[in-house]
Scaffold this motif. Structure first.
Motif, mmCIF file in Angstrom:
data_model
loop_
_atom_site.group_PDB
_atom_site.id
_atom_site.type_symbol
_atom_site.label_atom_id
_atom_site.label_comp_id
_atom_site.label_asym_id
_atom_site.label_seq_id
_atom_site.Cartn_x
_atom_site.Cartn_y
_atom_site.Cartn_z
ATOM 1 N N MET A 181 0.862 -1.194 0.000
ATOM 2 C CA MET A 181 0.000 0.000 0.000
ATOM 3 C C MET A 181 0.895 1.240 0.000
ATOM 4 O O MET A 181 1.611 1.500 0.959
ATOM 5 C CB MET A 181 -0.887 0.000 1.249
ATOM 6 N N SER A 182 0.903 1.975 -1.121
ATOM 7 C CA SER A 182 1.816 3.106 -1.252
ATOM 8 C C SER A 182 1.226 4.405 -0.735
ATOM 9 O O SER A 182 1.908 5.180 -0.047
ATOM 10 C CB SER A 182 2.227 3.276 -2.725
ATOM 11 N N GLU A 183 -0.028 4.671 -1.040
ATOM 12 C CA GLU A 183 -0.662 5.896 -0.555
ATOM 13 C C GLU A 183 -2.186 5.718 -0.488
ATOM 14 O O GLU A 183 -2.772 4.951 -1.246
ATOM 15 C CB GLU A 183 -0.314 7.097 -1.428
ATOM 16 N N VAL A 184 -2.785 6.450 0.456
ATOM 17 C CA VAL A 184 -4.225 6.375 0.695
ATOM 18 C C VAL A 184 -4.741 7.778 0.973
ATOM 19 O O VAL A 184 -4.067 8.569 1.665
ATOM 20 C CB VAL A 184 -4.552 5.452 1.893
ATOM 21 N N THR A 185 -5.931 8.098 0.459
ATOM 22 C CA THR A 185 -6.576 9.371 0.785
ATOM 23 C C THR A 185 -7.391 9.186 2.062
ATOM 24 O O THR A 185 -8.227 8.281 2.145
ATOM 25 C CB THR A 185 -7.483 9.842 -0.355
ATOM 26 N N VAL A 186 -7.150 10.063 3.025
ATOM 27 C CA VAL A 186 -7.827 9.984 4.322
ATOM 28 C C VAL A 186 -8.667 11.251 4.512
ATOM 29 O O VAL A 186 -8.147 12.369 4.397
ATOM 30 C CB VAL A 186 -6.824 9.856 5.481
ATOM 31 N N THR A 187 -9.952 11.073 4.784
ATOM 32 C CA THR A 187 -10.848 12.199 5.042
ATOM 33 C C THR A 187 -11.334 12.127 6.481
ATOM 34 O O THR A 187 -11.858 11.089 6.907
ATOM 35 C CB THR A 187 -12.051 12.184 4.092
ATOM 36 N N VAL A 188 -11.151 13.202 7.215
ATOM 37 C CA VAL A 188 -11.486 13.199 8.642
ATOM 38 C C VAL A 188 -12.224 14.485 9.012
ATOM 39 O O VAL A 188 -12.298 15.440 8.236
ATOM 40 C CB VAL A 188 -10.214 13.074 9.513
ATOM 41 N N ARG A 189 -12.746 14.477 10.228
ATOM 42 C CA ARG A 189 -13.399 15.654 10.790
ATOM 43 C C ARG A 189 -12.714 16.005 12.100
ATOM 44 O O ARG A 189 -12.380 15.134 12.900
ATOM 45 C CB ARG A 189 -14.883 15.376 11.025
ATOM 46 N N GLY A 190 -12.543 17.298 12.327
ATOM 47 C CA GLY A 190 -11.949 17.765 13.585
ATOM 48 C C GLY A 190 -12.880 18.728 14.291
ATOM 49 O O GLY A 190 -13.464 19.610 13.648
ATOM 50 N N GLU A 191 -13.059 18.542 15.607
ATOM 51 C CA GLU A 191 -13.931 19.423 16.383
ATOM 52 C C GLU A 191 -13.196 19.908 17.619
ATOM 53 O O GLU A 191 -12.327 19.237 18.165
ATOM 54 C CB GLU A 191 -15.216 18.698 16.825
ATOM 55 N N HIS A 192 -13.600 21.090 18.058
ATOM 56 C CA HIS A 192 -13.095 21.600 19.331
ATOM 57 C C HIS A 192 -14.063 22.670 19.820
ATOM 58 O O HIS A 192 -14.742 23.322 19.015
ATOM 59 C CB HIS A 192 -11.697 22.211 19.182
ATOM 60 N N GLU A 193 -14.161 22.814 21.139
ATOM 61 C CA GLU A 193 -15.007 23.852 21.703
ATOM 62 C C GLU A 193 -14.354 24.438 22.943
ATOM 63 O O GLU A 193 -13.537 23.794 23.610
ATOM 64 C CB GLU A 193 -16.408 23.334 22.041
ATOM 65 N N ALA A 194 -14.727 25.678 23.225
ATOM 66 C CA ALA A 194 -14.250 26.370 24.422
ATOM 67 C C ALA A 194 -15.447 26.947 25.152
ATOM 68 O O ALA A 194 -16.408 27.417 24.529
ATOM 69 C CB ALA A 194 -13.269 27.478 24.047
ATOM 70 N N ALA B 29 -3.332 6.878 9.352
ATOM 71 C CA ALA B 29 -2.186 6.530 8.503
ATOM 72 C C ALA B 29 -1.269 5.537 9.193
ATOM 73 O O ALA B 29 -0.837 4.538 8.592
ATOM 74 C CB ALA B 29 -1.422 7.795 8.122
ATOM 75 N N HIS B 30 -0.973 5.775 10.465
ATOM 76 C CA HIS B 30 -0.087 4.867 11.198
ATOM 77 C C HIS B 30 -0.710 3.489 11.344
ATOM 78 O O HIS B 30 -0.022 2.464 11.315
ATOM 79 C CB HIS B 30 0.241 5.453 12.571
ATOM 80 N N ALA B 31 -2.054 3.448 11.526
ATOM 81 C CA ALA B 31 -2.729 2.152 11.637
ATOM 82 C C ALA B 31 -2.618 1.346 10.350
ATOM 83 O O ALA B 31 -2.672 0.110 10.371
ATOM 84 C CB ALA B 31 -4.200 2.365 11.986
ATOM 85 N N LEU B 32 -2.457 2.038 9.220
ATOM 86 C CA LEU B 32 -2.297 1.375 7.924
ATOM 87 C C LEU B 32 -0.834 1.110 7.584
ATOM 88 O O LEU B 32 -0.524 0.620 6.495
ATOM 89 C CB LEU B 32 -2.927 2.237 6.824
ATOM 90 N N GLY B 33 0.062 1.441 8.500
ATOM 91 C CA GLY B 33 1.476 1.220 8.260
ATOM 92 C C GLY B 33 2.127 2.289 7.413
ATOM 93 O O GLY B 33 3.219 2.073 6.872
ATOM 94 N N LEU B 34 1.494 3.440 7.301
ATOM 95 C CA LEU B 34 2.042 4.545 6.514
ATOM 96 C C LEU B 34 2.712 5.542 7.446
ATOM 97 O O LEU B 34 2.392 5.640 8.634
ATOM 98 C CB LEU B 34 0.934 5.212 5.694
ATOM 99 N N GLU B 35 3.625 6.329 6.910
ATOM 100 C CA GLU B 35 4.479 7.171 7.747
ATOM 101 C C GLU B 35 3.890 8.540 8.075
ATOM 102 O O GLU B 35 3.904 8.988 9.211
ATOM 103 C CB GLU B 35 5.847 7.357 7.068
ATOM 104 N N GLY B 36 3.397 9.254 7.086
ATOM 105 C CA GLY B 36 2.953 10.622 7.323
ATOM 106 C C GLY B 36 1.793 11.008 6.420
ATOM 107 O O GLY B 36 1.383 10.248 5.540
ATOM 108 N N VAL B 37 1.278 12.223 6.645
ATOM 109 C CA VAL B 37 0.145 12.702 5.856
ATOM 110 C C VAL B 37 0.461 14.082 5.288
ATOM 111 O O VAL B 37 1.180 14.879 5.902
ATOM 112 C CB VAL B 37 -1.139 12.769 6.700
ATOM 113 N N THR B 38 -0.122 14.355 4.122
ATOM 114 C CA THR B 38 0.015 15.659 3.472
ATOM 115 C C THR B 38 -1.378 16.232 3.269
ATOM 116 O O THR B 38 -2.248 15.565 2.683
ATOM 117 C CB THR B 38 0.705 15.530 2.108
ATOM 118 N N PRO B 39 -1.644 17.436 3.753
ATOM 119 C CA PRO B 39 -2.995 17.997 3.606
ATOM 120 C C PRO B 39 -3.325 18.309 2.155
ATOM 121 O O PRO B 39 -2.510 18.858 1.416
ATOM 122 C CB PRO B 39 -2.945 19.267 4.456
#
Length: 220
Positions: free
Chosen positions: A1-14, A154-164
């Motif tokens: 597996m050379s590369e994978v597209t990962v789509t995620v959501r990020g939330e935060h509140e104060a 990415a790490h769970a798939l054995g990949l090293e890093g991510v690029t936005p």
């Protein structure tokens, strides 16, 4: 597996304690004679105006407004179905922004027994400067959450890093619309009736500022 597209959501509140409280107060009068009603409401409004300006001079009120006199007439019906003589209603509305909840409570307790005074809603809020600062911080934290999630996948798939590749508000990703970070702000306030208690105590809830973003990364 050379590369994978990962789509995620990020939330935060104060959660932030309110810095300001804007209250609306109305002065009302009614009667059969228009001139008398107008004179009465103007007379009843003067003490309210004076109490606000005194607190503005002392610094406990940072802003206030007084709307112009409003007058209307209605012809009620009696129990026999006949129209009666007109009844005139006049009102003057005030808004005042307090810097302390305790000062607001004292003021409302003072004026609520006065003739013609009706205490309306209270809007708890932050200064524009604080709002802008918290929104920036929350947006940055939401993006950080998205990055962390993408890296975890990415790490769970054995990949090293991510690029936005893309980042946007919820629902805008890949829609062709400009991406932007605009946190959603939720404000919880309170409204109290003037006759709810002889002494008013205001305990505002924290203001919640939240941001949610969607992001797409390329994991290698």
């Amino acid at each position: 597996m050379s590369e994978v597209t990962v789509t995620v959501r990020g939330e935060h509140e104060a959660r932030v304690a309110p810095e300001r409280a804007t209250i609306r107060v109305s002065v009302r009068a009614e009667g059969p004679e228009r001139t008398t009603v107008v004179e009465q409401v103007v007379r009843l409004a003067e003490p309210v105006r004076g109490s606000i300006t005194e607190r503005a001079d002392a610094g406990s009120v940072v802003d206030w407004t007084s709307k112009r006199l409003s007058v209307r007439a209605e012809r009620p019906w009696n129990n026999e179905g006949k129209r009666l003589a007109p009844v005139y209603y006049a009102s003057i509305d005030f808004t005042a922004t307090f810097v302390e909840a305790s000062e607001l409570s004292i003021w409302v307790s003072d004026i609520s027994p006065w003739d013609g005074v009706e205490v309306g809603w209270v809007n708890w809020h932050l200064t524009p400067e604080t709002t802008a600062r918290i929104e920036r911080e929350v947006a940055a934290q939401a993006v950080g959450v998205a990055v962390t999630r993408a890296e975890t996948y990415a790490h769970a798939l054995g990949l090293e890093g991510v690029t936005p590749l893309e980042i946007a508000d919820v629902g805008l990703i890949s829609s062709g619309q400009p991406a932007a970070l605009a946190p959603m702000m939720k404000v919880r306030g309170a409204a109290f009736a003037a006759d709810s208690a002889p002494a008013m105590e205001y305990e505002p809830e924290d203001i919640v500022i939240s941001a949610t973003v969607e992001a797409r990364f390329l994991a290698r």
